[in-house]
Write a protein that holds these residues in place. Sequence first.
Motif, PDB file in Angstrom:
ATOM      1  N   ARG A 196     -49.073  14.787   8.525  1.00 26.89           N
ATOM      2  CA  ARG A 196     -47.803  13.779   9.377  1.00 26.89           C
ATOM      3  C   ARG A 196     -48.352  12.302   9.395  1.00 26.89           C
ATOM      4  NH1 ARG A 196     -44.703  17.710  13.026  1.00 26.89           N
ATOM      5  NH2 ARG A 196     -44.163  19.368  11.216  1.00 26.89           N
ATOM      6  N   ARG A 197     -49.353  11.845  10.087  1.00 24.44           N
ATOM      7  CA  ARG A 197     -50.023  10.509  10.717  1.00 24.44           C
ATOM      8  C   ARG A 197     -50.193   9.530   9.575  1.00 24.44           C
ATOM      9  NH1 ARG A 197     -52.581  12.707  13.931  1.00 24.44           N
ATOM     10  NH2 ARG A 197     -54.839  12.778  13.105  1.00 24.44           N
ATOM     11  N   ASP A 198     -50.947  10.465   8.989  1.00 24.05           N
ATOM     12  CA  ASP A 198     -51.540   9.764   7.648  1.00 24.05           C
ATOM     13  C   ASP A 198     -49.791   8.911   6.503  1.00 24.05           C
ATOM     14  OD1 ASP A 198     -53.953   9.843   8.592  1.00 24.05           O
ATOM     15  OD2 ASP A 198     -54.250  11.621   7.217  1.00 24.05           O
ATOM     16  N   ASN A 199     -49.102  10.195   6.679  1.00 23.53           N
ATOM     17  CA  ASN A 199     -47.684  10.093   5.721  1.00 23.53           C
ATOM     18  C   ASN A 199     -46.941   8.583   6.143  1.00 23.53           C
ATOM     19  OD1 ASN A 199     -46.471  10.685   3.454  1.00 23.53           O
ATOM     20  ND2 ASN A 199     -44.280  11.417   4.838  1.00 23.53           N
ATOM     21  N   ARG A 200     -47.066   8.868   8.023  1.00 21.52           N
ATOM     22  CA  ARG A 200     -46.730   7.904   8.141  1.00 21.52           C
ATOM     23  C   ARG A 200     -47.029   6.573   8.807  1.00 21.52           C
ATOM     24  NH1 ARG A 200     -46.156   9.827  12.460  1.00 21.52           N
ATOM     25  NH2 ARG A 200     -48.372   8.887  14.210  1.00 21.52           N
ATOM     26  N   ARG A 201     -48.588   7.078   8.531  1.00 18.27           N
ATOM     27  CA  ARG A 201     -49.295   5.400   8.049  1.00 18.27           C
ATOM     28  C   ARG A 201     -49.008   4.559   6.697  1.00 18.27           C
ATOM     29  NH1 ARG A 201     -53.591   3.805  11.328  1.00 18.27           N
ATOM     30  NH2 ARG A 201     -55.190   2.821   9.349  1.00 18.27           N
ATOM     31  N   ARG A 202     -49.081   5.705   5.702  1.00 19.70           N
ATOM     32  CA  ARG A 202     -49.359   5.492   4.522  1.00 19.70           C
ATOM     33  C   ARG A 202     -47.053   4.363   4.342  1.00 19.70           C
ATOM     34  NH1 ARG A 202     -51.573   9.663   3.034  1.00 19.70           N
ATOM     35  NH2 ARG A 202     -49.435  10.786   2.536  1.00 19.70           N
ATOM     36  N   LEU A 203     -46.368   5.265   4.801  1.00 18.81           N
ATOM     37  CA  LEU A 203     -45.139   4.007   4.530  1.00 18.81           C
ATOM     38  C   LEU A 203     -45.194   3.232   5.339  1.00 18.81           C
ATOM     39  CD1 LEU A 203     -42.806   8.127   5.326  1.00 18.81           C
ATOM     40  CD2 LEU A 203     -43.732   6.939   3.556  1.00 18.81           C
ATOM     41  N   VAL A 204     -45.990   3.249   6.603  1.00 18.76           N
ATOM     42  CA  VAL A 204     -45.679   1.494   6.938  1.00 18.76           C
ATOM     43  C   VAL A 204     -46.571   1.304   6.158  1.00 18.76           C
ATOM     44  CG1 VAL A 204     -46.618   0.432   9.065  1.00 18.76           C
ATOM     45  CG2 VAL A 204     -45.749   2.655   9.342  1.00 18.76           C
ATOM     46  N   ALA A 205     -47.407   0.533   6.105  1.00 19.62           N
ATOM     47  CA  ALA A 205     -48.189  -0.026   4.722  1.00 19.62           C
ATOM     48  C   ALA A 205     -47.807  -0.487   3.970  1.00 19.62           C
ATOM     49  CB  ALA A 205     -50.066   1.061   4.724  1.00 19.62           C
ATOM     50  N   ALA A 206     -47.262   0.659   3.200  1.00 19.76           N
ATOM     51  CA  ALA A 206     -46.092   0.335   1.906  1.00 19.76           C
ATOM     52  C   ALA A 206     -45.194  -0.503   2.479  1.00 19.76           C
ATOM     53  CB  ALA A 206     -45.489   2.029   1.499  1.00 19.76           C
ATOM     54  N   ALA A 207     -44.087  -0.529   3.358  1.00 22.71           N
ATOM     55  CA  ALA A 207     -42.887  -1.137   3.884  1.00 22.71           C
ATOM     56  C   ALA A 207     -43.529  -3.040   3.851  1.00 22.71           C
ATOM     57  CB  ALA A 207     -42.525  -0.565   4.666  1.00 22.71           C
ATOM     58  N   LEU A 208     -44.887  -2.862   4.686  1.00 26.02           N
ATOM     59  CA  LEU A 208     -45.355  -4.275   4.482  1.00 26.02           C
ATOM     60  C   LEU A 208     -45.873  -4.927   3.717  1.00 26.02           C
ATOM     61  CD1 LEU A 208     -47.559  -3.713   8.301  1.00 26.02           C
ATOM     62  CD2 LEU A 208     -45.682  -4.680   7.944  1.00 26.02           C
ATOM     63  N   LEU A 209     -46.310  -3.750   2.465  1.00 28.74           N
ATOM     64  CA  LEU A 209     -46.888  -4.689   1.471  1.00 28.74           C
ATOM     65  C   LEU A 209     -45.892  -4.516   0.304  1.00 28.74           C
ATOM     66  CD1 LEU A 209     -49.586  -2.291   0.915  1.00 28.74           C
ATOM     67  CD2 LEU A 209     -50.094  -5.538   1.104  1.00 28.74           C
ATOM     68  N   ASP A 210     -44.640  -4.030   0.597  1.00 25.96           N
ATOM     69  CA  ASP A 210     -43.428  -4.263  -0.095  1.00 25.96           C
ATOM     70  C   ASP A 210     -42.181  -5.842   0.213  1.00 25.96           C
ATOM     71  OD1 ASP A 210     -44.252  -2.737  -1.566  1.00 25.96           O
ATOM     72  OD2 ASP A 210     -42.520  -0.737  -1.505  1.00 25.96           O
ATOM     73  N   GLY A 211     -43.026  -5.973   1.347  1.00 21.08           N
ATOM     74  CA  GLY A 211     -42.140  -7.298   2.347  1.00 21.08           C
ATOM     75  C   GLY A 211     -40.497  -6.415   2.697  1.00 21.08           C
ATOM     76  N   ALA A 212     -40.791  -5.143   3.316  1.00 18.28           N
ATOM     77  CA  ALA A 212     -39.472  -4.285   3.714  1.00 18.28           C
ATOM     78  C   ALA A 212     -39.822  -4.373   5.121  1.00 18.28           C
ATOM     79  CB  ALA A 212     -39.594  -2.573   2.360  1.00 18.28           C
TER      80      ALA A 212
END
Length: 401
Positions: A168-184
């Motif tokens: 869950r921690r890694d998935n949360r980090r992935r989602l946060v990083a993906a949102a930053l990289l997508d500008g979302a």
Amino acid sequence: MPAHLVRPKPVTTPAAVGVLRRAALPLLDRLPALTDRLVAEMGEREPAYRVALETDPGQVRREVQRSLRHSVGSLLDPVRSRAAARACSARIGAERAADGLPLDAVLHAFRLGGALIWQALVDEVSAQRPEDAHLLVHLAADVRNFVDDHCTCVADAYRQAERELAWRRDNRRRLVAAALLDGATRIADLPLAAAELGLAERGRYAVVLVAGGPGAPPVPGEPRAVWHPGPDGRRGIVPLAEPTSAPLAAACRALTDRTPGLRIGVSPAVDGLAAVGAARRLAETALRICPRTGGTVLLDDELPAALVAAAPGLGRLLADRVLGPLLALPPADRDLLLDTLTVWLDCDGSAQRAANRLYCHRNTVLNRLRRCEQLTGRGLARPADLVELGLALSAYRLRRD
């Protein structure tokens, strides 16, 4: 082990079982006192629980009393109580994993509880029916196995909870990083994103895109970089210690020089996590410029080519309009003239330096350049024509790659 050293396993007799149940029954009434004793002992002998007791003593006490009640119930009626007792131990293991309490501390607490119950049984038999005390030897192994079984339940549940928490921690980090990289990422959520990724909200960053190569080795640089898989390769949000991305690009270039097929695009430096999405788009443009054979492109160094790459349709039109007669030549002639023009531009318009790189005479270079002028109708001495030729060459190289 030699046979004469193997101790026979004690056999539990019906009489011993009767003694056990008679001794366990009074313990139900003594649960509050036993709970107090065990909580005090855990606080004295286990530092991790000492901290837990300071933080939330009520939770620890409830956990201990619940575990002791199930344990005593298992001694009285093992068939009906075994499943509930094991479930209680597993729940404690999972909860303590979520709290971050070390597994060794939880297992130590369970063993302290097992020793406490055993001592309470011995005391009860010694006080009420001392003539039955010798029968307890038949029960020692069973009680020890009972404690070991519950420690196994705790450990299994603890490790399973740890795995789920890590996922869950890694998935949360992935989602946060993906949102930053997508500008979302919303502006209001940037502080939370920074805390989750361990980055400074207002720091200076570059985005690195890595594609190709055998296994795509990690890019050297800031160890706090956050990496995320993407459709175009691995994406990295890299904190910068310098004002520009140039030192990072130099480290990436050293890597691509020794890794065939590895391609890296590096964005310009941007201020703050809010700009990471824009930096990712610029890094994608840099990666598109990068030759298919491998290499590193820092967008700051290739802005004219980036303009062409950002509008591929216009780039194709420009290449066809400016270089059309050149491109219509037989492949050998076409490549010879295009390579000469490219090298001459790379050498800042020096025919002598271009001749050295092409292993030919300076006059040969000048003759080829004149032919390029004749075919394209552009003069290399006219700045506007020179810019047009340079952009057209960039568009052609991108199309060819």
